[in-house]
Design a protein around this motif. Structure first.
Motif, mmCIF file in Angstrom:
data_model
loop_
_atom_site.group_PDB
_atom_site.id
_atom_site.type_symbol
_atom_site.label_atom_id
_atom_site.label_comp_id
_atom_site.label_asym_id
_atom_site.label_seq_id
_atom_site.Cartn_x
_atom_site.Cartn_y
_atom_site.Cartn_z
ATOM 1 N N ALA A 203 0.835 -1.206 0.000
ATOM 2 C CA ALA A 203 0.000 0.000 0.000
ATOM 3 C C ALA A 203 0.868 1.252 0.000
ATOM 4 N N VAL A 204 1.957 1.212 0.753
ATOM 5 C CA VAL A 204 2.824 2.401 0.802
ATOM 6 C C VAL A 204 3.399 2.723 -0.575
ATOM 7 N N GLU A 205 3.572 1.703 -1.398
ATOM 8 C CA GLU A 205 4.097 1.931 -2.739
ATOM 9 C C GLU A 205 3.062 2.618 -3.629
ATOM 10 N N ALA A 206 1.799 2.456 -3.270
ATOM 11 C CA ALA A 206 0.733 3.000 -4.110
ATOM 12 C C ALA A 206 0.394 4.442 -3.747
ATOM 13 N N ALA A 207 0.958 4.910 -2.660
ATOM 14 C CA ALA A 207 0.656 6.278 -2.230
ATOM 15 C C ALA A 207 0.999 7.251 -3.345
ATOM 16 N N GLY A 208 0.118 8.204 -3.543
ATOM 17 C CA GLY A 208 0.379 9.241 -4.532
ATOM 18 C C GLY A 208 0.110 8.824 -5.962
ATOM 19 N N ARG A 209 -0.268 7.586 -6.173
ATOM 20 C CA ARG A 209 -0.563 7.157 -7.534
ATOM 21 C C ARG A 209 -2.079 7.067 -7.713
ATOM 22 N N LYS A 210 -2.487 7.106 -8.971
ATOM 23 C CA LYS A 210 -3.916 7.110 -9.249
ATOM 24 C C LYS A 210 -4.414 5.667 -9.315
ATOM 25 N N ILE A 211 -5.279 5.304 -8.383
ATOM 26 C CA ILE A 211 -5.763 3.926 -8.318
ATOM 27 C C ILE A 211 -7.227 3.873 -8.725
ATOM 28 N N THR A 212 -7.535 2.971 -9.619
ATOM 29 C CA THR A 212 -8.930 2.771 -9.990
ATOM 30 C C THR A 212 -9.289 1.323 -9.697
ATOM 31 N N THR A 213 -10.328 1.140 -8.906
ATOM 32 C CA THR A 213 -10.795 -0.212 -8.643
ATOM 33 C C THR A 213 -12.043 -0.472 -9.477
ATOM 34 N N VAL A 214 -12.520 -1.695 -9.440
ATOM 35 C CA VAL A 214 -13.707 -2.027 -10.228
ATOM 36 C C VAL A 214 -14.876 -1.120 -9.841
ATOM 37 N N GLU A 215 -14.915 -0.739 -8.582
ATOM 38 C CA GLU A 215 -16.012 0.138 -8.141
ATOM 39 C C GLU A 215 -15.955 1.480 -8.860
ATOM 40 N N GLY A 216 -14.751 1.871 -9.261
ATOM 41 C CA GLY A 216 -14.599 3.158 -9.922
ATOM 42 C C GLY A 216 -14.931 3.116 -11.404
ATOM 43 N N LEU A 217 -15.164 1.926 -11.930
ATOM 44 C CA LEU A 217 -15.451 1.815 -13.369
ATOM 45 C C LEU A 217 -16.926 1.959 -13.682
ATOM 46 N N GLY A 218 -17.757 1.626 -12.727
ATOM 47 C CA GLY A 218 -19.193 1.705 -12.984
ATOM 48 C C GLY A 218 -19.959 1.224 -11.778
ATOM 49 N N SER A 219 -21.232 1.447 -11.795
ATOM 50 C CA SER A 219 -22.099 0.996 -10.701
ATOM 51 C C SER A 219 -23.188 0.130 -11.322
ATOM 52 N N PRO A 220 -23.909 -0.628 -10.515
ATOM 53 C CA PRO A 220 -24.958 -1.471 -11.091
ATOM 54 C C PRO A 220 -25.929 -0.657 -11.939
ATOM 55 N N GLU A 221 -26.136 0.584 -11.541
ATOM 56 C CA GLU A 221 -27.072 1.431 -12.292
ATOM 57 C C GLU A 221 -26.409 1.991 -13.539
ATOM 58 N N GLN A 222 -25.109 2.175 -13.456
ATOM 59 C CA GLN A 222 -24.414 2.773 -14.580
ATOM 60 C C GLN A 222 -23.114 2.024 -14.832
ATOM 61 N N MET A 223 -23.243 0.943 -15.572
ATOM 62 C CA MET A 223 -22.079 0.099 -15.819
ATOM 63 C C MET A 223 -21.269 0.661 -16.976
ATOM 64 N N ASN A 224 -19.975 0.359 -16.977
ATOM 65 C CA ASN A 224 -19.195 0.733 -18.152
ATOM 66 C C ASN A 224 -19.438 -0.305 -19.247
ATOM 67 N N ALA A 225 -18.878 -0.056 -20.420
ATOM 68 C CA ALA A 225 -19.189 -0.908 -21.576
ATOM 69 C C ALA A 225 -18.791 -2.363 -21.325
ATOM 70 N N VAL A 226 -17.686 -2.542 -20.639
ATOM 71 C CA VAL A 226 -17.222 -3.913 -20.385
ATOM 72 C C VAL A 226 -18.163 -4.614 -19.411
ATOM 73 N N GLN A 227 -18.535 -3.929 -18.353
ATOM 74 C CA GLN A 227 -19.447 -4.527 -17.379
ATOM 75 C C GLN A 227 -20.775 -4.888 -18.033
ATOM 76 N N GLU A 228 -21.251 -3.936 -18.825
ATOM 77 C CA GLU A 228 -22.486 -4.155 -19.577
ATOM 78 C C GLU A 228 -22.378 -5.434 -20.430
ATOM 79 N N ALA A 229 -21.293 -5.537 -21.138
ATOM 80 C CA ALA A 229 -21.104 -6.672 -22.047
ATOM 81 C C ALA A 229 -20.914 -7.979 -21.281
ATOM 82 N N PHE A 230 -20.276 -7.911 -20.135
ATOM 83 C CA PHE A 230 -20.126 -9.110 -19.304
ATOM 84 C C PHE A 230 -21.501 -9.606 -18.864
#
Ligand SMILES: Cc1cc2nc3c(=O)[nH]c(=O)nc-3n(C[C@H](O)[C@H](O)[C@H](O)COP(=O)(O)OP(=O)(O)OC[C@H]3O[C@@H](n4cnc5c(N)ncnc54)[C@H](O)[C@@H]3O)c2cc1C
Ligand code: FES
Ligand code: FES
Lengths: 705, 210, 299
Positions: free
Chosen positions: B117-144
């Motif tokens: 975690a200390v190595e990730a400090a200051g870097r831009k992290i995107t998790t799956v939660e940041g890609l979309g929500s059940p109400e608004q999925m991204n294209a990949v989630q939609e397609a899955f």
């Protein structure tokens, strides 16, 4: 009056269609909370301490140092085990619960145990380690059968122990509050997960609340609470805090899922025209420390004269667990390897050989039809060759066939359907969705029955507060939950129709629910909306519980047992590297009336892929000296990736003939035949049998050397 | 951890000076107090070593700055799951093999189980939660979802992140190229057939196709 | 995992200062894809981890006259994607690409790949790098299907894990460290005790860059792998052909990358009980790598 019988094809709006699973979005966005994901306030992390010896007498356990580590909040040790034998590496002897996962892991290393080391035995394939009496079975007279044969072939074949490797490990979160247990296990058996747990934890069965909304794979290995369920509960009781105890990956592979091995010597008698006259097979294998027996051997083809013997090897490995279609994948590989070797020996095309002997199967017509379809799908006529006519060049291509069978009769199940005055509908059932689409199946059946859209049903599953349903195993879920849901929904609907009858002035038994309306059968003019009908329920909701009574339901044609399937593999083998590449796989499958085509096909694709994985990669490898599983990781316990599975074509048998049988489960059947088909394809490609799975480069090169 | 234990843990105090003798590295290391000014704002670099006790860092996750205290030994995955309740990334192999823990770090896919975690400090992290929500999925989630590219769904978030990454970089990807984007992920349920279709559908919709 | 302190030096000198003179007291952290796993497996329990992430000038690929210089902290993905590398060193590009995991490629570094610890399952399961028990080799007595067929007469039976080692040696690269330059073919060593590691680096020495000469050699790598995603190769062969002759270096067959001496690549192989099949693989891999080098393409 609505009846429970399944609607005919033209009357179905949901059943049999391709319907998107309802919990797809929650899962694909990472919002679904699996047991592993639950972080209730005050959570403690538990990690088990395990035996480093494959076989030893446990002399003492000392947890003082672990307890002294700051952050450690609870310790459990298996005092019953002191003075007793531990029987495999990874056997749990103690457990610590701590404020963080890191502390728990560190504390486990501080648990000190003394052992008197004993000799161990981990080899799973050598008859010389077989112990106990062999079980022997003879049907007809093999001696006569062999006397009738023109040719006799003999061969050795084998399937190693493989492990389930569920992506979400075994385990649970537990909390004990006010003398009641709240458990969130990763389980395939939410209604009965806690059965008999009270013996070990002293909490009344009625005070155990079990919930599992999402679970990351079980494949037959997650039916009960296991030792970690007991420990987690006791630690929760001891600490008064919620406790998360899920196995680390190495333990998950080594102790939480072993499918028994099977190594055989088979003798097969055939006539020159291909007719099988006799079968004799002796099998050894291991189920760890427990008993051993493979069922359904020989497989699918049952020669009139047949004899089998079976003997177990006791190994100091983790115990055996059911794995998708217990016994079948093993006996399928063993049997079908011998069958195609026999066909090759008499120079007969494999498909022709099977056709010649279909009379020895339980469902000759089905297999014949399925075989023809599979042959067309794979381009059999163009590609097939005899084992004597190998491709030129180092990369050689071959085809192989295998067939399978499975029961899949729906399990006992109860479901409660409630229709409310506001028109809402709730279906509650103590089943669970392993990823099979069970949740969506309940919605489909309820919606179809009530003439409503899918979204109108508020389906609640995964909790033992709901009417009890069966464990999801043996392809019994879809049949079980479909019938109980159908029964409940039909019952509830009939009640509602009674109300509507007065208003519409039509007898209740002349009414139906269709397209969100209650109407006179075949007369849309005489109708009322669902909402209006429900408004009449001033007195309150209608709540009905339906059951799947297996015998009656089968008699009524709602469910059935017994499916067949044919699979053909097309592989390439690089004879200079030993690498087997799967080009294509054709799978033909029947399973009665299909509820949801989309998730049904997914099961078949998934089953085939899991079968491919077992054919090419899987084997639990143990070190003879230390008794340790060497590949209890996902690096050397390999699982097929997206590029490893070639093109897979699936054909589901549909139509009146199949549908009139009612619903039959699909989870197990497609996983059975791939390994046998692929092994046969490799033999067809390179002209010799690679006798033992998995078909790794080293095995291939070794037989070619 | 309660305040009590915190003091306890620090109290047990790995003697920094004693350790330094063992290290024998000369005078480069001075004693620091956690959170002192030698650490930059997000805990990215500090002039002196930190830990082994908790040390403050700021993680930039899904566009939000999240401050937390972690021991240097805590992995990014465990920080996300156990400290921030972001449980979309899953722990499966915990050894950098299966991809279930995949997140984007500065736009590149990474195994969060194999990164501190200390190595990730200051870097831009995107998790799956940041890609979309059940109400608004991204294209990949939609397609899955549409192609049933998931069964138990435990591997799915990792695949979704990996697929999103490969298609974002190359919406013209052929199936083979898109599959290569999944070369570091594994699925036990065998959902690859649906996934192939999902990859192609998502690529199409990212390019603005239907 | 034991707890440790964490250092983020900003210069090579600072980094070296933070490192101990004994192996195991401190560890260097690059991408972490192997080190973090080793920490979890308890293979090392350092008191301090020294991160190279903030160290200046360790990243990037530059071409100077006659050589391509690759910073130690360059990720493998950057290496494989570099046009110069693809053009001049297909053997390197192939070796990296075959690791096949975008996650590993984007995080794992060139320096980390060269210094990663062996994957021998006895070692990884806690039986020591040399896997000795009661004075005997667990490897010899046990499952050695993935172990060494060359250079295995001593206690070390594991195979070098690095995919970059063989092509870098074949290409005549030089490893630059905080204190010296080491020819790639002198970089790896076979440890004779548990206290030694698989490279000649000192505990307080770090790789700073790798320099690969632009010799114009036709080069290629051929790898025999089973899975077509992230996995380990069974055997690899990297070749570089110049007017001066052909260099052939094998991977995953010995405790170090294995430099082939004569014409017969398999000469001198001494398989253990379960890895004789690798001999055939060596022959195939070399044959195919040579063919690929002539065609200007590797697998
Ligand atoms: C399933 C799987 C399959 C894999 N397959 C392959 C494969 O086929 N081929 C292959 O080559 N690799 C493979 N890998 C390994 C992967 O490539 C390595 O983990 C990665 O290269 C390590 O780089 P890193 O920067 O993350 O190193 P780290 O994990 O940070 O460090 C690794 C080691 O190198 C040391 N180190 C790092 N940088 C330096 C430096 N500059 N100076 C001195 N010491 C240093 C560290 O102290 C540590 O001991 C595989 C890994 C997995 C999990
Ligand atoms: S959990 Fe990180 S790669 Fe498997
Ligand atoms: S969907 Fe279950 S592991 Fe992939």
């Amino acid at each position: 009056m609505a009846t429970a019988a399944w609607p005919g094809k033209k009357d179905r709006s949901l059943i049999g269609k391709s319907i998107t699973r309802q919990d797809g979005p929650v899962k694909a966005t990472g919002r679904a909370k699996y047991s592993y994901d639950l972080n209730p306030p005050g959570l403690l992390w538990a990690k088990p301490a395990t035996s480093p010896h494959a076989h030893a007498k446990l002399v003492s356990i000392d947890t003082k140092k672990a307890e002294a580590l700051p952050g450690v909040k609870g310790v459990w040790k298996d005092t019953d085990l002191i003075g007793e034998e531990v029987r495999y590496i990874g056997q749990i002897i103690a457990c610590v619960a701590a404020e963080s996962e890191e502390i728990a892991t560190e504390a486990v290393a501080l648990v000190e145990a003394k052992y008197e080391v004993l000799e161990h035995q981990v080899i799973d394939n050598d008859p010389k380690f077989a112990t106990g009496r062999a079980s022997e079975q003879e049907v007809g007279k093999v001696a006569d059968g062999f006397a009738e044969a023109d040719v006799t072939i003999e061969g050795d074949y084998g399937v190693p122990v493989i492990t389930h490797c569920c992506m979400e490990p075994h385990g649970q979160v537990t909390e004990v509050r006010g003398g009641e247990l709240y458990a969130w296990p990763s389980t395939q058996n939410v209604s009965r997960w806690a059965d008999r747990l009270n013996d070990s934890v002293g909490i009344d069965r009625a005070k155990m609340h079990v919930d599992c909304q999402y679970m990351g794979g079980g494949f037959g290995s997650k039916f009960t609470y296991d030792k970690w369920g007991v420990i987690g509960t006791l630690l929760a009781k001891q600490t008064g805090r919620p406790v998360k105890l899920l196995l680390d990956r190495d333990l998950e592979l080594a102790i939480a899922g072993n499918r028994p091995s099977g190594y055989t010597h088979i003798k097969l008698g055939v006539k020159n025209d291909g007719a099988i006259t006799a079968f004799e097979g002796s099998v050894v294998g291991t189920g760890g420390g427990g008993g051993y027996r493979l069922r359904a051997f020989p497989y699918v083809f049952e020669p009139k004269n047949r004899k089998t013997t079976m003997k177990g090897i006791r190994t100091n490995r983790g115990g055996q667990r059911a794995w998708r279609a217990p016994s079948h994948p093993q006996t399928c590989l063993l049997t079908f390897s011998a069958l195609e070797d026999a066909a090759a020996k008499i120079g007969m095309d494999a498909a022709a050989f099977y056709k010649k002997n279909l009379n020895l199967t339980a469902r000759p017509d089905v297999y014949a039809e399925e075989l023809d379809i599979a042959m067309k799908m794979i381009g059999y006529a163009e590609k097939a060759h005899l084992r004597t006519k190998l491709d030129a060049g180092p990369v050689k291509r071959g085809l192989g066939i295998a067939m399978h069978t499975w029961g899949g009769l729906g399990h006992g199940s109860e479901c409660r359907v409630t229709i409310n005055p506001d028109g809402s509908v709730k279906a509650e059932i103590g089943t669970q969705d392993l990823g099979t689409g069970a949740r969506t199946v309940v919605s489909i059946i309820a919606a179809e029955t009530l003439g409503l859209p899918l979204e109108a049903i508020d389906t609640r599953i995964g909790n033992n507060a709901y009417p009890a349903s069966g464990g999801s195993g043996g392809s019994t879920t879809t049949g079980g939950i479909s019938v109980s849901t159908r029964m409940a929904a039909t019952d509830a609907l009939n009640d509602l129709l009674g109300h509507a009858a007065t208003k519409l002035g039509v007898a209740a038994d002349k009414l139906e629910a269709k397209g969100g309306r209650i109407r006179e059968m075949g007369n849309a003019a005489k109708s009322m909306s669902w909402a209006d009908a429900c408004k009449m329920l001033r007195t309150g909701s209608i709540s009905k519980t339906g059951q799947n009574n297996r015998t009656e339901a089968q008699k009524a044609g709602l469910i059935d047992a017994g499916v067949g399937g044919v699979q053909i593999a097309d592989v390439s083998v690089d004879t200079e590297t030993g690498v087997v590449t799967l080009n294509e796989m054709a799978a033909v499958q029947d399973c009665g009336l299909i509820v949801n085509m989309k998730t049904c096909e997914s099961q078949v694709f998934g089953g085939v892929i899991m079968g491919i994985t077992s054919a090419l990669f899987e084997e639990a490898l143990y070190d003879p000296t230390t008794g340790r599983m060497l590949n209890a990781d996902m690096e050397f316990y390999r699982i097929a990736g997206i590029k490893d599975v070639g093109t897979i074509k699936v054909h589901m048998m549909t139509g009146e003939e199949y549908e009139k049988r009612g619903i039959i489960g699909i989870g197990e059947p497609p996983v059975i035949a791939p390994a046998a088909a692929i092994s046969n394809a490799v033999a067809n490609a390179i002209g010799v049998r690679v006798p033992y799975l998995p078909l790794t480069p080293e095995r291939v090169l070794n037989v070619l050397a | 951890m309660t305040a009590d234990e915190k003091t306890n843990m620090q109290g047990k105090g790995l003697s920094r000076r004693g350790f330094l003798k063992g290290v024998g590295a000369g005078g480069a290391v001075a004693t620091i107090a956690t959170g002192c000014s030698t650490i930059d704002r997000d805990g990215v670099v500090s002039l002196t070593p930190r830990g082994p006790e908790n040390t403050p860092i700021t993680l930039n996750i899904n566009g939000r700055r999240r401050k937390l205290e972690v021991e240097p030994r805590v992995t990014l995955l465990d920080a996300l799951r156990n400290r921030l309740d972001l449980t979309g990334a899953k722990k499966v192999c915990d050894r950098g093999t299966c991809g279930s823990c995949t997140v984007l770090v500065d736009g590149e896919p990474a195994y969060s189980c194999s990164m501190l975690a200390v190595e990730a400090a200051g870097r831009k992290i995107t998790t799956v939660e940041g890609l979309g929500s059940p109400e608004q999925m991204n294209a990949v989630q939609e397609a899955f979802v549409e192609n049933d590219a998931q069964q138990c769904g435990f591997c799915t978030p990792g695949f979704v992140v990996a697929c999103t990454s490969v298609l974002d970089k190359n919406p013209d990807a052929t199936l083979e190229e898109a599959q290569a984007g999944c070369g570091g992920n594994l699925c036990r349920c065998g959902t690859y057939v649906g996934m192939n279709q999902a990859l192609m559908d998502a690529a199409k919709s990212l390019k603005g196709g239907a | 995992m034991k707890s440790f302190e964490y250092a983020t030096p900003r210069t090579v000198d600072e980094a070296v200062e933070q490192l101990a003179e004994q192996w195991g007291e401190t560890e260097v952290l690059a991408g972490g894809t192997d080190l973090v796993t080793c920490l979890k497996q308890g293979l090392t329990a350092p008191k301090r981890v020294v991160s190279l992430k903030a160290v200046k000038d360790l990243k990037g690929i530059s071409s100077t006259k006659g050589a391509l210089t690759i910073g130690a902290m360059t990720t493998m993905g950057e290496l494989a994607g570099n046009a110069g590398v693809q053009k001049h060193f297909p053997s390197l590009a192939t070796a990296v690409k075959n690791i096949a995991s975008p996650q590993l490629l984007s995080t794992g570094t060139v320096g980390g790949d060269l210094c990663q610890r062996p994957r021998c399952w006895y070692y990884r399961n806690g039986y020591g790098l040399l896997a000795q028990q009661d004075g005997k080799s667990l490897v010899t007595a046990g499952d050695n299907r993935y172990h060494a067929i060359f250079g295995n007469a001593g206690k070390a039976k594991f195979v070098s894990a690095s995919s970059l080692g063989p092509p870098l040696i074949a290409l005549g690269a030089t490893i630059k460290t905080s204190s010296r330059e080491i020819a790639a073919d002198k970089f790896f060593q076979t440890p004779k005790s548990e206290n030694e590691r698989e490279t000649v680096l000192n505990p307080n020495e770090i790789i700073t860059a790798i320099s690969v000469p632009l010799s114009g050699a036709e080069n290629a790598t051929y790898e025999i792998r089973h899975r077509q995603g992230l996995d380990w190769p069974y055997v690899t062969a990297s070749v570089a052909k110049t007017n001066g002759g052909t260099k052939v270096v094998l991977g995953h067959v010995a405790p170090t990358p294995w430099i082939v001496a004569g014409n017969d690549a398999a000469q001198g192989a001494k398989p253990l009980s379960g890895n004789g099949y690798k001999v055939k693989m060596v022959k195939t891999a070399v044959k195919r790598a040579l063919a690929a080098a002539s065609n200007g393409a590797s697998n």
